[in-house]
Design a protein around this motif. Structure first.
Motif, PDB file in Angstrom:
ATOM      1  N   LEU A  56      41.137  50.718  31.780  1.00 50.85           N
ATOM      2  CA  LEU A  56      41.430  49.798  30.677  1.00 50.85           C
ATOM      3  C   LEU A  56      42.944  49.716  30.493  1.00 50.85           C
ATOM      4  N   PHE A  57      43.465  48.487  30.517  1.00 48.89           N
ATOM      5  CA  PHE A  57      44.916  48.313  30.410  1.00 48.89           C
ATOM      6  C   PHE A  57      45.468  48.962  29.146  1.00 48.89           C
ATOM      7  N   VAL A  58      44.844  48.697  28.003  1.00 48.78           N
ATOM      8  CA  VAL A  58      45.362  49.199  26.730  1.00 48.78           C
ATOM      9  C   VAL A  58      45.111  50.695  26.574  1.00 48.78           C
ATOM     10  N   ASP A  59      43.874  51.133  26.778  1.00 47.84           N
ATOM     11  CA  ASP A  59      43.518  52.530  26.521  1.00 47.84           C
ATOM     12  C   ASP A  59      43.992  53.490  27.610  1.00 47.84           C
ATOM     13  N   ASP A  60      43.793  53.124  28.871  1.00 44.90           N
ATOM     14  CA  ASP A  60      44.108  54.042  29.968  1.00 44.90           C
ATOM     15  C   ASP A  60      45.548  53.915  30.467  1.00 44.90           C
ATOM     16  N   GLU A  86      53.595  39.870  29.785  1.00 49.11           N
ATOM     17  CA  GLU A  86      54.405  39.861  31.006  1.00 49.11           C
ATOM     18  C   GLU A  86      53.505  39.814  32.248  1.00 49.11           C
ATOM     19  N   VAL A  87      52.428  40.580  32.235  1.00 46.52           N
ATOM     20  CA  VAL A  87      51.469  40.564  33.347  1.00 46.52           C
ATOM     21  C   VAL A  87      50.920  39.150  33.530  1.00 46.52           C
ATOM     22  N   VAL A  88      50.516  38.524  32.428  1.00 41.55           N
ATOM     23  CA  VAL A  88      49.934  37.176  32.479  1.00 41.55           C
ATOM     24  C   VAL A  88      50.944  36.177  33.047  1.00 41.55           C
ATOM     25  N   VAL A  89      52.187  36.234  32.580  1.00 49.33           N
ATOM     26  CA  VAL A  89      53.228  35.315  33.050  1.00 49.33           C
ATOM     27  C   VAL A  89      53.438  35.476  34.558  1.00 49.33           C
ATOM     28  N   VAL A  90      53.508  36.719  35.012  1.00 52.12           N
ATOM     29  CA  VAL A  90      53.704  36.987  36.445  1.00 52.12           C
ATOM     30  C   VAL A  90      52.516  36.456  37.257  1.00 52.12           C
ATOM     31  N   LEU A  91      51.298  36.693  36.780  1.00 50.43           N
ATOM     32  CA  LEU A  91      50.106  36.237  37.501  1.00 50.43           C
ATOM     33  C   LEU A  91      50.039  34.709  37.526  1.00 50.43           C
ATOM     34  N   ILE A 124      40.933  39.754  29.802  1.00 51.24           N
ATOM     35  CA  ILE A 124      41.632  40.573  30.788  1.00 51.24           C
ATOM     36  C   ILE A 124      41.881  41.958  30.203  1.00 51.24           C
ATOM     37  N   VAL A 125      40.948  42.852  30.447  1.00 52.19           N
ATOM     38  CA  VAL A 125      41.070  44.222  29.924  1.00 52.19           C
ATOM     39  C   VAL A 125      41.168  45.252  31.047  1.00 52.19           C
ATOM     40  N   LEU A 162      41.655  45.582  35.707  1.00 51.10           N
ATOM     41  CA  LEU A 162      42.022  44.863  36.927  1.00 51.10           C
ATOM     42  C   LEU A 162      40.853  43.998  37.393  1.00 51.10           C
ATOM     43  N   GLN A 163      39.644  44.538  37.304  1.00 48.38           N
ATOM     44  CA  GLN A 163      38.464  43.780  37.748  1.00 48.38           C
ATOM     45  C   GLN A 163      38.300  42.504  36.933  1.00 48.38           C
ATOM     46  N   SER A 164      38.496  42.575  35.618  1.00 46.51           N
ATOM     47  CA  SER A 164      38.345  41.369  34.798  1.00 46.51           C
ATOM     48  C   SER A 164      39.446  40.364  35.116  1.00 46.51           C
ATOM     49  N   ALA A 165      40.660  40.850  35.380  1.00 44.75           N
ATOM     50  CA  ALA A 165      41.752  39.949  35.773  1.00 44.75           C
ATOM     51  C   ALA A 165      41.423  39.284  37.108  1.00 44.75           C
ATOM     52  N   TYR A 166      40.915  40.081  38.036  1.00 43.14           N
ATOM     53  CA  TYR A 166      40.541  39.565  39.357  1.00 43.14           C
ATOM     54  C   TYR A 166      39.458  38.490  39.237  1.00 43.14           C
ATOM     55  N   ASP A 167      38.417  38.776  38.455  1.00 43.67           N
ATOM     56  CA  ASP A 167      37.307  37.829  38.298  1.00 43.67           C
ATOM     57  C   ASP A 167      37.785  36.516  37.687  1.00 43.67           C
ATOM     58  N   LEU A 168      38.633  36.608  36.666  1.00 47.54           N
ATOM     59  CA  LEU A 168      39.144  35.413  35.994  1.00 47.54           C
ATOM     60  C   LEU A 168      40.018  34.598  36.952  1.00 47.54           C
ATOM     61  N   LEU A 169      40.922  35.269  37.656  1.00 45.69           N
ATOM     62  CA  LEU A 169      41.796  34.574  38.607  1.00 45.69           C
ATOM     63  C   LEU A 169      41.000  33.963  39.753  1.00 45.69           C
ATOM     64  N   ALA A 170      40.046  34.704  40.279  1.00 48.71           N
ATOM     65  CA  ALA A 170      39.237  34.203  41.391  1.00 48.71           C
ATOM     66  C   ALA A 170      38.501  32.926  40.969  1.00 48.71           C
ATOM     67  N   GLY A 171      37.977  32.920  39.745  1.00 52.04           N
ATOM     68  CA  GLY A 171      37.293  31.732  39.226  1.00 52.04           C
ATOM     69  C   GLY A 171      38.249  30.558  39.093  1.00 52.04           C
ATOM     70  N   LYS A 172      39.451  30.809  38.593  1.00 50.46           N
ATOM     71  CA  LYS A 172      40.468  29.758  38.434  1.00 50.46           C
ATOM     72  C   LYS A 172      40.859  29.183  39.783  1.00 50.46           C
ATOM     73  N   LEU A 173      41.084  30.053  40.749  1.00 55.02           N
ATOM     74  CA  LEU A 173      41.514  29.598  42.073  1.00 55.02           C
ATOM     75  C   LEU A 173      40.403  28.843  42.792  1.00 55.02           C
ATOM     76  N   GLN A 174      39.161  29.221  42.517  1.00 53.01           N
ATOM     77  CA  GLN A 174      38.025  28.545  43.116  1.00 53.01           C
ATOM     78  C   GLN A 174      37.878  27.131  42.547  1.00 53.01           C
ATOM     79  N   ASP A 175      38.144  27.000  41.239  1.00 50.66           N
ATOM     80  CA  ASP A 175      38.032  25.702  40.577  1.00 50.66           C
ATOM     81  C   ASP A 175      39.178  24.762  40.946  1.00 50.66           C
ATOM     82  N   ALA A 176      40.300  25.320  41.345  1.00 49.79           N
ATOM     83  CA  ALA A 176      41.506  24.522  41.615  1.00 49.79           C
ATOM     84  C   ALA A 176      41.331  23.627  42.833  1.00 49.79           C
TER      85      ALA A 176
END
Length: 79
Positions: free
Chosen positions: A27-31, A41-46, A62-63, A65-79
């Motif tokens: 978890l980005f925040v907790d761990d 900053e992470v979002v801007v870079v991505l 986006i909590v 790495l897996q959730s970030a990956y899933d969200l990005l993969a979906g965005k790139l697939q839709d593009a």
């Protein structure tokens, strides 16, 4: 195609963390002690790196790495 290891190293670099610390389910925040400024900053870079726009409503998803990956993969697939 989105490469998860490349995403992992990008996120680790932005967070100034070891790549090994950025596990799929850390978890980005907790761990990884990510505060809101670091998260932004992470979002801007991505967004720049992958040429996508992440609306604020989706940022809460986006909590890990897996959730970030899933969200990005979906965005790139839709593009």
């Amino acid at each position: 195609m989105l490469d998860k290891e490349e995403l992992r190293s990008t996120v680790a670099q932005v967070l100034d963390a070891e790549v090994a610390e950025v596990t799929d389910d850390a978890l980005f925040v907790d761990d990884l002690e990510v505060d809101s400024l670091m998260a932004l900053e992470v979002v801007v870079v991505l967004e720049k790196k992958y040429g996508v726009k992440l609306p604020e409503s989706e940022l809460r998803q986006i909590v890990t790495l897996q959730s970030a990956y899933d969200l990005l993969a979906g965005k790139l697939q839709d593009a």
